[in-house]
Design a protein around this motif. Structure first.
Motif, PDB file in Angstrom:
ATOM      1  N   ILE A  67       0.866  -1.182   0.000  1.00 19.63           N
ATOM      2  CA  ILE A  67       0.000   0.000   0.000  1.00 19.63           C
ATOM      3  C   ILE A  67       0.900   1.228   0.000  1.00 19.63           C
ATOM      4  O   ILE A  67       1.817   1.329   0.807  1.00 19.63           O
ATOM      5  N   SER A  68       0.636   2.143  -0.904  1.00 15.31           N
ATOM      6  CA  SER A  68       1.406   3.383  -0.992  1.00 15.31           C
ATOM      7  C   SER A  68       0.451   4.564  -0.957  1.00 15.31           C
ATOM      8  O   SER A  68      -0.624   4.503  -1.546  1.00 15.31           O
ATOM      9  N   GLY A  69       0.843   5.622  -0.277  1.00 17.59           N
ATOM     10  CA  GLY A  69       0.080   6.856  -0.266  1.00 17.59           C
ATOM     11  C   GLY A  69      -0.957   6.944   0.832  1.00 17.59           C
ATOM     12  O   GLY A  69      -1.894   7.733   0.730  1.00 17.59           O
ATOM     13  N   MET A  70      -0.810   6.159   1.898  1.00 19.41           N
ATOM     14  CA  MET A  70      -1.822   6.174   2.959  1.00 19.41           C
ATOM     15  C   MET A  70      -1.861   7.485   3.728  1.00 19.41           C
ATOM     16  O   MET A  70      -2.913   7.873   4.225  1.00 19.41           O
ATOM     17  N   THR A  71      -0.747   8.178   3.847  1.00 21.19           N
ATOM     18  CA  THR A  71      -0.746   9.407   4.643  1.00 21.19           C
ATOM     19  C   THR A  71      -0.914  10.662   3.783  1.00 21.19           C
ATOM     20  O   THR A  71      -0.764  11.760   4.279  1.00 21.19           O
ATOM     21  N   SER A  72      -1.224  10.471   2.493  1.00 21.69           N
ATOM     22  CA  SER A  72      -1.362  11.642   1.623  1.00 21.69           C
ATOM     23  C   SER A  72      -2.641  12.420   1.887  1.00 21.69           C
ATOM     24  O   SER A  72      -2.741  13.582   1.532  1.00 21.69           O
ATOM     25  N   HIS A  73      -3.626  11.801   2.523  1.00 20.21           N
ATOM     26  CA  HIS A  73      -4.918  12.437   2.758  1.00 20.21           C
ATOM     27  C   HIS A  73      -5.586  11.681   3.910  1.00 20.21           C
ATOM     28  O   HIS A  73      -5.402  10.476   4.038  1.00 20.21           O
ATOM     29  N   PRO A  74      -6.376  12.358   4.754  1.00 21.73           N
ATOM     30  CA  PRO A  74      -7.031  11.636   5.851  1.00 21.73           C
ATOM     31  C   PRO A  74      -7.948  10.513   5.375  1.00 21.73           C
ATOM     32  O   PRO A  74      -8.017   9.452   5.987  1.00 21.73           O
ATOM     33  N   PHE A  75      -8.644  10.729   4.245  1.00 26.06           N
ATOM     34  CA  PHE A  75      -9.496   9.662   3.728  1.00 26.06           C
ATOM     35  C   PHE A  75      -8.663   8.496   3.208  1.00 26.06           C
ATOM     36  O   PHE A  75      -9.068   7.349   3.317  1.00 26.06           O
ATOM     37  N   ALA A  76      -7.496   8.784   2.615  1.00 26.75           N
ATOM     38  CA  ALA A  76      -6.612   7.709   2.159  1.00 26.75           C
ATOM     39  C   ALA A  76      -6.164   6.863   3.346  1.00 26.75           C
ATOM     40  O   ALA A  76      -6.020   5.642   3.220  1.00 26.75           O
ATOM     41  N   GLN A  77      -5.950   7.485   4.481  1.00 24.08           N
ATOM     42  CA  GLN A  77      -5.605   6.745   5.696  1.00 24.08           C
ATOM     43  C   GLN A  77      -6.750   5.795   6.078  1.00 24.08           C
ATOM     44  O   GLN A  77      -6.515   4.632   6.418  1.00 24.08           O
ATOM     45  N   ALA A  82      -9.138   0.376   6.150  1.00 20.93           N
ATOM     46  CA  ALA A  82     -10.231  -0.516   5.765  1.00 20.93           C
ATOM     47  C   ALA A  82      -9.700  -1.723   5.007  1.00 20.93           C
ATOM     48  O   ALA A  82     -10.173  -2.845   5.203  1.00 20.93           O
ATOM     49  N   PHE A  83      -8.703  -1.513   4.142  1.00 21.22           N
ATOM     50  CA  PHE A  83      -8.087  -2.650   3.452  1.00 21.22           C
ATOM     51  C   PHE A  83      -7.479  -3.609   4.457  1.00 21.22           C
ATOM     52  O   PHE A  83      -7.651  -4.816   4.359  1.00 21.22           O
ATOM     53  N   MET A  84      -6.747  -3.073   5.424  1.00 22.18           N
ATOM     54  CA  MET A  84      -6.082  -3.938   6.393  1.00 22.18           C
ATOM     55  C   MET A  84      -7.085  -4.624   7.323  1.00 22.18           C
ATOM     56  O   MET A  84      -6.856  -5.746   7.760  1.00 22.18           O
ATOM     57  N   ALA A  85      -8.208  -3.962   7.608  1.00 23.10           N
ATOM     58  CA  ALA A  85      -9.214  -4.555   8.488  1.00 23.10           C
ATOM     59  C   ALA A  85      -9.948  -5.712   7.825  1.00 23.10           C
ATOM     60  O   ALA A  85     -10.411  -6.621   8.497  1.00 23.10           O
ATOM     61  N   THR A  86     -10.073  -5.670   6.506  1.00 19.28           N
ATOM     62  CA  THR A  86     -10.802  -6.726   5.799  1.00 19.28           C
ATOM     63  C   THR A  86      -9.873  -7.791   5.234  1.00 19.28           C
ATOM     64  O   THR A  86     -10.307  -8.631   4.460  1.00 19.28           O
ATOM     65  N   ALA A  87      -8.620  -7.772   5.624  1.00 21.64           N
ATOM     66  CA  ALA A  87      -7.654  -8.739   5.085  1.00 21.64           C
ATOM     67  C   ALA A  87      -7.970 -10.143   5.578  1.00 21.64           C
ATOM     68  O   ALA A  87      -8.459 -10.335   6.687  1.00 21.64           O
ATOM     69  N   SER A 115       8.068 -11.328  -5.979  1.00 23.20           N
ATOM     70  CA  SER A 115       7.423 -12.565  -6.398  1.00 23.20           C
ATOM     71  C   SER A 115       6.343 -13.033  -5.438  1.00 23.20           C
ATOM     72  O   SER A 115       5.497 -13.828  -5.812  1.00 23.20           O
ATOM     73  N   SER A 116       6.364 -12.574  -4.203  1.00 24.68           N
ATOM     74  CA  SER A 116       5.298 -12.970  -3.285  1.00 24.68           C
ATOM     75  C   SER A 116       4.168 -11.956  -3.257  1.00 24.68           C
ATOM     76  O   SER A 116       3.251 -12.071  -2.468  1.00 24.68           O
ATOM     77  N   ASP A 117       4.234 -10.943  -4.123  1.00 23.79           N
ATOM     78  CA  ASP A 117       3.177  -9.931  -4.170  1.00 23.79           C
ATOM     79  C   ASP A 117       1.977 -10.458  -4.931  1.00 23.79           C
ATOM     80  O   ASP A 117       2.109 -11.124  -5.957  1.00 23.79           O
ATOM     81  N   PHE A 118       0.828 -10.129  -4.421  1.00 19.62           N
ATOM     82  CA  PHE A 118      -0.408 -10.464  -5.113  1.00 19.62           C
ATOM     83  C   PHE A 118      -0.898  -9.260  -5.892  1.00 19.62           C
ATOM     84  O   PHE A 118      -1.557  -9.383  -6.893  1.00 19.62           O
ATOM     85  N   GLY A 119      -0.560  -8.111  -5.386  1.00 14.05           N
ATOM     86  CA  GLY A 119      -0.961  -6.871  -6.017  1.00 14.05           C
ATOM     87  C   GLY A 119      -0.521  -5.711  -5.152  1.00 14.05           C
ATOM     88  O   GLY A 119       0.193  -5.891  -4.169  1.00 14.05           O
ATOM     89  N   ALA A 120      -0.951  -4.536  -5.507  1.00 13.85           N
ATOM     90  CA  ALA A 120      -0.581  -3.342  -4.756  1.00 13.85           C
ATOM     91  C   ALA A 120      -1.695  -2.322  -4.879  1.00 13.85           C
ATOM     92  O   ALA A 120      -2.528  -2.380  -5.783  1.00 13.85           O
ATOM     93  N   ILE A 121      -1.684  -1.387  -3.940  1.00  9.53           N
ATOM     94  CA  ILE A 121      -2.665  -0.314  -3.918  1.00  9.53           C
ATOM     95  C   ILE A 121      -1.898   0.991  -3.803  1.00  9.53           C
ATOM     96  O   ILE A 121      -1.072   1.138  -2.902  1.00  9.53           O
ATOM     97  N   THR A 122      -2.117   1.905  -4.716  1.00  6.87           N
ATOM     98  CA  THR A 122      -1.500   3.226  -4.616  1.00  6.87           C
ATOM     99  C   THR A 122      -2.606   4.264  -4.541  1.00  6.87           C
ATOM    100  O   THR A 122      -3.616   4.170  -5.246  1.00  6.87           O
ATOM    101  N   MET A 123      -2.403   5.240  -3.667  1.00  3.06           N
ATOM    102  CA  MET A 123      -3.361   6.330  -3.514  1.00  3.06           C
ATOM    103  C   MET A 123      -2.619   7.642  -3.661  1.00  3.06           C
ATOM    104  O   MET A 123      -1.553   7.827  -3.088  1.00  3.06           O
ATOM    105  N   ARG A 124      -3.180   8.529  -4.452  1.00  5.22           N
ATOM    106  CA  ARG A 124      -2.586   9.837  -4.677  1.00  5.22           C
ATOM    107  C   ARG A 124      -3.686  10.878  -4.485  1.00  5.22           C
ATOM    108  O   ARG A 124      -4.801  10.696  -4.953  1.00  5.22           O
ATOM    109  N   SER A 125      -3.362  11.936  -3.792  1.00  6.45           N
ATOM    110  CA  SER A 125      -4.375  12.966  -3.566  1.00  6.45           C
ATOM    111  C   SER A 125      -3.906  14.284  -4.161  1.00  6.45           C
ATOM    112  O   SER A 125      -2.730  14.605  -4.165  1.00  6.45           O
TER     113      SER A 125
END
Length: 161
Positions: A67-77, A82-87, A115-125
């Motif tokens: 996960i990238s960009g979590m602290t760029s905006h309060p909603f991104a946080q 929410a992603f981590m809570a539903t893991a 190689s162990s990555d399933f995917g990624a999430i990037t957030m930009r504000s």
């Protein structure tokens, strides 16, 4: 032409087969078991070890999602939380440093290392707008619906479900 003249032939060729088919359908509908199937759960734990399409010799017990960009905006946080809570128990989230552009180029260049990555999430504000991108491994095409499912679960968590 002969069917119009002979009523017994008309009855044996059209009426009796239709009655037998109707009778068979009625019996089959009475004997049918009306049981609903259990819901299928889509979980990324179903795909452990399938990220590389069988090209790896490593045994994996989890899927890593950056996960990238979590602290760029309060909603991104909130979205990241929410992603981590539903893991699922098989998901491991790794928080990446905040430069989203750097992460995108890092993710594209280091496919072998990830190689162990399933995917990624990037957030930009930018201002009040947030742009979120879901990345997936191009060798594991089943990662597309799994990443979409992770996003839907995070959205439901954000809505309070």
């Amino acid at each position: 032409l002969s069917v119009r003249r002979d009523r017994r032939a008309w009855a044996s060729q059209l009426l009796l087969p239709a009655i037998f088919i109707l009778l068979a359908l009625v019996v089959a509908s009475m004997l049918a078991v009306k049981e609903s199937m259990p819901p299928l759960r889509m979980d990324s734990g179903m795909f452990i070890g399938t990220v590389d399409g069988g090209a790896t010799n490593l045994a994996k017990d989890h899927n890593q999602i950056h996960i990238s960009g979590m602290t760029s905006h309060p909603f991104a946080q909130k979205v990241g939380e929410a992603f981590m809570a539903t893991a699922s128990p098989h998901d491991e989230y790794a928080i990446f440093p905040e430069d989203t552009e750097m992460f995108a180029s890092y993710y594209m260049r280091n496919v072998r290392e990830l190689s162990s990555d399933f995917g990624a999430i990037t957030m930009r504000s930018s201002g009040d707008d947030i742009n979120m991108t879901l990345w997936f491994d191009n060798q594991a095409l089943h990662a597309i619906p799994v990443m979409t499912n992770l996003w839907n679960n995070a959205r439901l968590k954000l809505l309070g479900y």
